[in-house]
Design a protein around this motif. Sequence first.
Motif, short mmCIF file in Angstrom:
data_model
loop_
_atom_site.label_atom_id
_atom_site.label_comp_id
_atom_site.label_asym_id
_atom_site.label_seq_id
_atom_site.Cartn_x
_atom_site.Cartn_y
_atom_site.Cartn_z
N ILE A 69 0.83 -1.21 0.00
CA ILE A 69 0.00 0.00 0.00
C ILE A 69 0.87 1.26 0.00
N ILE A 70 1.94 1.25 0.78
CA ILE A 70 2.78 2.44 0.97
C ILE A 70 3.78 2.65 -0.16
N SER A 71 4.37 1.58 -0.66
CA SER A 71 5.48 1.70 -1.61
C SER A 71 5.18 2.48 -2.88
N PRO A 72 3.96 2.45 -3.43
CA PRO A 72 3.72 3.25 -4.65
C PRO A 72 3.92 4.76 -4.44
N HIS A 77 14.06 5.36 -6.13
CA HIS A 77 15.37 5.02 -5.55
C HIS A 77 15.23 4.49 -4.12
N THR A 78 14.18 4.89 -3.43
CA THR A 78 13.93 4.37 -2.07
C THR A 78 13.40 2.94 -2.15
N LYS A 79 12.44 2.71 -3.05
CA LYS A 79 11.85 1.37 -3.19
C LYS A 79 12.89 0.33 -3.58
N THR A 80 13.84 0.70 -4.43
CA THR A 80 14.82 -0.28 -4.87
C THR A 80 15.79 -0.68 -3.76
N LYS A 81 15.88 0.11 -2.72
CA LYS A 81 16.77 -0.20 -1.60
C LYS A 81 16.17 -1.24 -0.65
N VAL A 82 14.86 -1.41 -0.68
CA VAL A 82 14.16 -2.24 0.31
C VAL A 82 13.81 -3.60 -0.27
N GLN A 83 14.08 -4.63 0.50
CA GLN A 83 13.69 -5.99 0.12
C GLN A 83 13.03 -6.63 1.33
#
Length: 98
Positions: A69-72, A77-83
């Motif tokens: 819900i939050i990631s969009p 560049h922030t989303k690609t850092k998180v797994q």
Amino acid sequence: QAVRAESIRQRQLVRASVVVDCRGLSTSTLYNIGIIKQVVAIGPPNYPEVTKSVAIINAPWIFTTLWGIISPFLPAHTKTKVQILGGNFMDVIRGRFW
């Protein structure tokens, strides 16, 4: 502080990989969300672009749902850092961090 000291020693920006273990996270954790937000807010203004990557391990299903819900709304560049990983995370961690 350790990352800053190492950056000074190497005379280049050293970035950190962060592993967050969500084992034991439950809905009762939400009662402390204000404190959690304050702690999390310390990093970005004081240490911009120091975080290389974040692996969230043992993430419960609700965390994955909330991330969806939050990631969009986050910068790419922030989303690609998180797994986000469940309980079977060691191979991914080894491949990404070592």
